[in-house]
Design an enzyme around this catalytic site. Structure first.
Site, PDB file in Angstrom:
ATOM      1  N   SER A  99      -7.871  -5.764  79.947  1.00 10.79           N
ATOM      2  CA  SER A  99      -8.603  -6.613  80.892  1.00 10.79           C
ATOM      3  C   SER A  99      -9.504  -5.748  81.781  1.00 10.79           C
ATOM      4  O   SER A  99     -10.705  -5.998  81.922  1.00 10.79           O
ATOM      5  CB  SER A  99      -7.581  -7.383  81.741  1.00 10.79           C
ATOM      6  OG  SER A  99      -8.160  -7.918  82.895  1.00 10.79           O
ATOM      7  N   LYS A 141     -13.862  -5.073  81.212  1.00 13.51           N
ATOM      8  CA  LYS A 141     -14.812  -5.438  82.282  1.00 13.51           C
ATOM      9  C   LYS A 141     -15.629  -4.233  82.716  1.00 13.51           C
ATOM     10  O   LYS A 141     -16.820  -4.327  82.943  1.00 13.51           O
ATOM     11  CB  LYS A 141     -14.027  -5.908  83.514  1.00 13.51           C
ATOM     12  CG  LYS A 141     -13.635  -7.346  83.491  1.00 13.51           C
ATOM     13  CD  LYS A 141     -13.234  -7.816  84.881  1.00 13.51           C
ATOM     14  CE  LYS A 141     -11.888  -7.326  85.332  1.00 13.51           C
ATOM     15  NZ  LYS A 141     -10.757  -8.089  84.895  1.00 13.51           N
TER      16      LYS A 141
HETATM   17  N1  URA Z   1      -6.903  -6.593  87.287  1.00 16.87           N
HETATM   18  C1  URA Z   1      -7.570  -7.024  86.195  1.00 16.87           C
HETATM   19  O1  URA Z   1      -8.793  -7.052  86.168  1.00 16.87           O
HETATM   20  N2  URA Z   1      -6.850  -7.411  85.143  1.00 16.87           N
HETATM   21  C2  URA Z   1      -5.524  -7.379  85.124  1.00 16.87           C
HETATM   22  O2  URA Z   1      -4.961  -7.739  84.123  1.00 16.87           O
HETATM   23  C3  URA Z   1      -4.825  -6.939  86.262  1.00 16.87           C
HETATM   24  C4  URA Z   1      -5.541  -6.548  87.342  1.00 16.87           C
END
Ligand code: URA
Length: 435
Positions: free
Chosen positions: A183, A187
Site C-alpha cells: 500500500s 503510492k
Molecule cells: N499507510 C498506508 O498508506 N497504508 C497502510 O496500509 C498503512 C498505513
C-alpha cells in the site's frame, strides 16, 4: 484465469504468480472483480501472508493501476515521507511545511484514517475550505509555485490502493506486512518521489507491535524501493502512547499549528526532527544529521515553517483565519475534563485504546462510505511518567453527543493508568534502517 482459483490458492498458502496478482489488481480496479471476492482474498493474504516476490509484484501491480507521476520537471530531488500509521500522528502537518521552508520540494499524497489510526487527509479537511482533491496538473503547479502541495489520493494515482485501503479498513485486514508495504510503496512509486523517508511506528497504537515486526516491514519496503530505484530510509518510532497530546482531526491541526508557533511536545519534536534530518540528507541539502536538526529548529523558531504551512493552506483554498486565530477553529459542543482519582505517576496511556475511543466519539469510519466528525477527540493533559495528584486534569474529551461522551468518559478514566512508582521514560526514536 478465475478469481475463485486465486482465492483458493491463497487459502491453501500457495504462492501467487505475477500474472495472478496483476489479474486481481486490474480486475478489482476496473470493477470486473467483485468487492466480496477481493475481501476474501485480502483475508487469505492477511492470514497466510505473502513472500517477498509476491509482495513486490503486488506493489508494482498497484503502482501500475494508474498513472506514474514524473516529477523530474520540478528539477530537484523529490523526497517523500509516509507513516505506517499512528494515534495523534500529526507529523506530516508539521514536517512537510518545515522541510519545504528549507527548499525541499514536497509533493505529498496522503491517506485517510485507517483502523484505529488517523489520516492526514481527514486532518487537512478539518480546515475550512482546504481542498484535498485536486487535479494532478494543479498538484504539480502548486509544488512549482510554492514548493509544497498536500492532497488526498486521486483516482489517477495508485487507484488500486485507494480501493484496497478502504476495503481492508472495513474488514479488519490492516495489520499485515505485505498489505502495508505494498500500500505504502505503490503510492510512493506512483506519486513520483525519487527518495522516501518512512516513519515505521511500533507499539500499542501501531500496526507493528514489536521491533522485530517493524524491522521486517522496514526491510521489505527498503527492498521494494531498491527494485523501483527509490532510495528508502525507515525510522522506527515509538507509538505506545499517542504522539503529542491531541487525538482527533481538528484538534490535531490545532496542535500542529501551536507546534509551528513554538509550543512543541518533546516526543513530537523528536520525530519531526529525526525524519526531517533524513529528508534533508536524501534531498542533498545537508549530510550531517545533527546539523540538519539545528537547521530545522531554526526554521521553526523563525516561524518560516509556520508561514509555509499558512501558504500551503491558502494555496489549497483553506481559510487561514482559522489558523492565525485558533479560537475560530470549529469546536465540539461538549468539552469535558477527566480528573485523577489517585496520587502517583502516569504509567500507561494505550494509544490503540485512545484511538478507538476517539473512533467512538465519531472521528473514524465504521464503513468506508461513512463521514466523520472532525471536531471530536481527546486532548491529553499528561504524558506517561508525569507525576499527578488527586484532582489533576488527565484529559479533555471533545464530544458532540452526550451518550458517547458518557461512554468515553468511563472508558478513558480506566485507560489512563496510574502507578505508585516513578517510571522511566521510553525512547521515542527506536532505530534507523537504511538497508
Ligand atoms: N499507510 C498506508 O498508506 N497504508 C497502510 O496500509 C498503512 C498505513
Amino acid at each position: 484465469m478465475r478469481i475463485t482459483d486465486i482465492i483458493e490458492k491463497k487459502i491453501k498458502k500457495q504462492e501467487l504468480t505475477k500474472q495472478e496478482i496483476e489479474y486481481f489488481v486490474t480486475g478489482y480496479t476496473n470493477g470486473e472483480i467483485k468487492e466480496y471476492q477481493v475481501a476474501a482474498l485480502l483475508m487469505a493474504i492477511f492470514l497466510n501472508g505473502m513472500n517477498h516476490q509476491e509482495t513486490t509484484n503486488l506493489t508494482i501491480a498497484m503502482a501500475n493501476s494508474g498513472k506514474i507521476l514524473d516529477l523530474s520537471t520540478l528539477g530537484e530531488i523529490i523526497v517523500d515521507k509516509h507513516s505506517t500509521g499512528g494515534v495523534g500522528d500529526k507529523v506530516s502537518l508539521i514536517l512537510l511545511p518545515l522541510v519545504s521552508s528549507l527548499g525541499v520540494p514536497v509533493a505529498k499524497m496522503s491517506g485517510r484514517g485507517l483502523g484505529f489510526t488517523g489520516g492526514t487527509v481527514d486532518k487537512l479537511e478539518s480546515i475550512p475550505g482546504y481542498q484535498t482533491q485536486i487535479e494532478i496538473n494543479q498538484f504539480i503547479k502548486n509544488v512549482e509555485k510554492i514548493g509544497i502541495s498536500m492532497i488526498s489520493q486521486t483516482l489517477d494515482l495508485a487507484p488500486a490502493d485507494k480501493k484496497l485501503y478502504a476495503l481492508r479498513d472495513s474488514i479488519s485486514c490492516v495489520e499485515s506486512i505485505p498489505l502495508i508495504a505494498s500500500s505504502i510503496m505503490s503510492k510512493k512509486i506512483a506519486s513520483g518521489a525519487q527518495k522516501i523517508v518512512l516513519d515505521v511506528t511500533v507499539g500499542k497504537g501501531a500496526f507493528m507491535k514489536d521491533i522485530e515486526q517493524a524491522t521486517q516491514l522496514s526491510k521489505t519496503m527498503i527492498e521494494i524501493g531498491k527494485l523501483a530505484n527509490r532510495q528508502t530510509i525507515c525510522i522506527i518510532t515509538n507509538m505506545n502512547e499517542p504522539l503529542g497530546y491531541a487525538i482527533g482531526n481538528s484538534l490535531e491541526v490545532i496542535e500542529a499549528v501551536k507546534f509551528l508557533k513554538g509550543d512543541m511536545p518533546q516526543d513530537l519534536k523528536q520525530v519531526v526532527l529525526e525524519l526531517g534530518s533524513y529528508m534533508l540528507k536524501l534531498a542533498k541539502k545537508g549530510e550531517d544529521i545533527e546539523k540538519n536538526k539545528i537547521r530545522l529548529l531554526e526554521n521553526l523558531e523563525n516561524k518560516k515553517a509556520y508561514h509555509k504551512f499558512l501558504e500551503l493552506v491558502e494555496n489549497q483554498g483553506g481559510d487561514i483565519r482559522y489558523l492565525t486565530d485558533l479560537k475560530k477553529m470549529p469546536k465540539a459542543s461538549y468539552i469535558e475534563p477527566i480528573y485523577s482519582k489517585k496520587n502517583g505517576y502516569i504509567q500507561q496511556i494505550d494509544s490503540k485504546k485512545i484511538g478507538e475511543l476517539v473512533g467512538i466519539l465519531g472521528a473514524k469510519r465504521e464503513k468506508k462510505e461513512d463521514s466523520i466528525d472532525a471536531k471530536v477527540g481527546i486532548v491529553l493533559n499528561q504524558k506517561v511518567t508525569n507525576q499527578v495528584k488527586i484532582g489533576d486534569v488527565l484529559a479533555y474529551i471533545h464530544a458532540n453527543d452526550e451518550e458517547k461522551l458518557k461512554e468515553v468518559k468511563i472508558k478513558l478514566e480506566e485507560e489512563i493508568k496510574i502507578s505508585e512508582q516513578k517510571l522511566e521514560k521510553e525512547k521515542t526514536i527506536l532505530g534507523v534502517i537504511t538497508k
